[in-house]
Design a protein around this motif. Structure first.
Motif, PDB file in Angstrom:
ATOM      1  N   VAL A 297      12.133 -18.333  32.077  1.00 55.05           N
ATOM      2  CA  VAL A 297      13.133 -19.188  31.441  1.00 55.05           C
ATOM      3  C   VAL A 297      13.955 -18.320  30.506  1.00 55.05           C
ATOM      4  O   VAL A 297      13.414 -17.450  29.825  1.00 55.05           O
TER       5      VAL A 297
ATOM      6  N   GLY B  86      15.644 -22.221  34.142  1.00 54.22           N
ATOM      7  CA  GLY B  86      14.260 -22.012  34.523  1.00 54.22           C
ATOM      8  C   GLY B  86      14.246 -21.633  35.998  1.00 54.22           C
ATOM      9  O   GLY B  86      14.889 -22.295  36.815  1.00 54.22           O
TER      10      GLY B  86
ATOM     11  N   ASP C 206       9.437 -15.284  37.840  1.00 54.24           N
ATOM     12  CA  ASP C 206       9.446 -16.631  37.266  1.00 54.24           C
ATOM     13  C   ASP C 206       9.769 -16.492  35.782  1.00 54.24           C
ATOM     14  O   ASP C 206       9.328 -15.542  35.132  1.00 54.24           O
TER      15      ASP C 206
END
Length: 314
Positions: A89, A103, A87
């Motif tokens: 950005v 993202g 996960d």
């Protein structure tokens, strides 16, 4: 007799996952319809080591918003979300080979990933518009010669040297009667020769003296934003810049002169008082001597005849 009855209910997990992914894909397509042209939402699922998508490690479940006429490349954000189950950005390269801010999230239970991307160029353009609006508003609310100027390099080709690229000013001139000096090419030519902006767009930061678009001497501070490719120049008339110092110096000089005058006056007053004191002391002394002389005359008169006194005191 009693009978034992057993019920067996089986669920095909793979079919359930397929159904969930189909619903997610439909939801992603619906969301994409509401996003602007620079944004896209992607849904991908991990693929086996064989097959046409094995080199990417994932398969996109929804049709890419911008299409893949020449074949889709590896979307770095989707690769991180699916292949590495990460996960995050960041600024990455999408399936078109275009720089994007992405993202991404890993859907570990589904061996899938979801990515929301926006073109970096569009973000930069939007940011530039906001910065320019701020600068123009700032200039309209400041008095005097203070002015914030923003500029970018307007290179005709990618191979043009940065030093040879014209400079494009993004802010509106604060003064409506901008003469831009005596350049034949007008304000555009003046901007390209404005040294503080040229230095800023060369990546430098500093303070210098230059001529503004009125031909007036200004003191200018300059800096560069690499993220926006934007040069910043804050200029102020050199006289306006040094005037507070001159005023302060004048006040100091005036104060010093005033103090000197007051000092001389006080010295004169002190000297006069001292002379008055000396004069008064001298007068008191003369009076005391006169009094003693008169007392002595009276004493002599008491013991000697008048003629003898006059002869003694002569």
């Amino acid at each position: 007799g009693a009978r034992n009855i057993s019920l067996l209910y089986e669920i095909d997990v793979s079919e359930m996952v397929t159904g969930i992914m189909a619903s997610l894909s439909a939801a992603v397509d619906a969301i994409n319809l509401g996003l602007n042209s620079s944004q896209t939402l992607l849904l991908g699922v991990k693929t086996a080591s064989n097959g046409s998508s094995s080199s990417m490690g994932y398969t996109l479940l929804n049709e890419p918003k911008h299409g893949c006429a020449g074949g889709c490349g590896v979307d770095q954000a989707m690769s991180l979300a699916v292949s590495k189950c990460e996960d995050g950005v960041g600024e990455l390269v999408d399936y078109r080979g275009v720089s994007v801010i992405a993202g991404y999230a890993c859907l570990s239970d589904l061996d899938a990933g979801m990515v929301l991307e926006m073109d970096t160029a569009v973000i930069v353009e939007d940011s530039l518009e906001q910065v320019v609006d701020f600068a123009n508003a700032y200039n309209s609310n400041t008095s005097g010669s203070t002015e914030l100027m923003l500029g970018i390099l307007d290179c005709p080709t990618s191979s043009t040297s940065r030093q040879d690229c014209p400079i494009k000013l993004l802010t509106t001139f604060k003064s409506s009667d901008a003469g831009c000096g005596s350049t034949d090419s007008g304000c555009e030519g003046w901007a390209s020769g404005f040294k503080p902006m040229r230095r800023a767009l060369s990546g430098d930061t500093g303070l210098t003296v230059a001529s503004d678009y009125h031909g007036d001497e200004v003191t200018a501070a300059y800096a560069y934003s690499e993220a926006l490719g934007l040069g910043f120049v804050m200029k102020i008339s050199t006289w306006d810049f040094i005037r507070p110092l001159v005023v302060q110096l004048a006040v100091l000089v005036g104060t010093a002169v005033g103090a000197a005058i007051v000092g001389v006056a006080l010295l004169g007053v002190s000297a006069r008082r001292m002379l008055n004191t000396i004069e008064e002391t001298w007068k008191r002394g003369r009076r005391a001597v006169q009094q003693q002389k008169e007392s002595f005359e009276e004493l002599v008169d008491a013991f000697y005849p008048r003629f003898a006194t006059e002869k003694l005191l002569a």
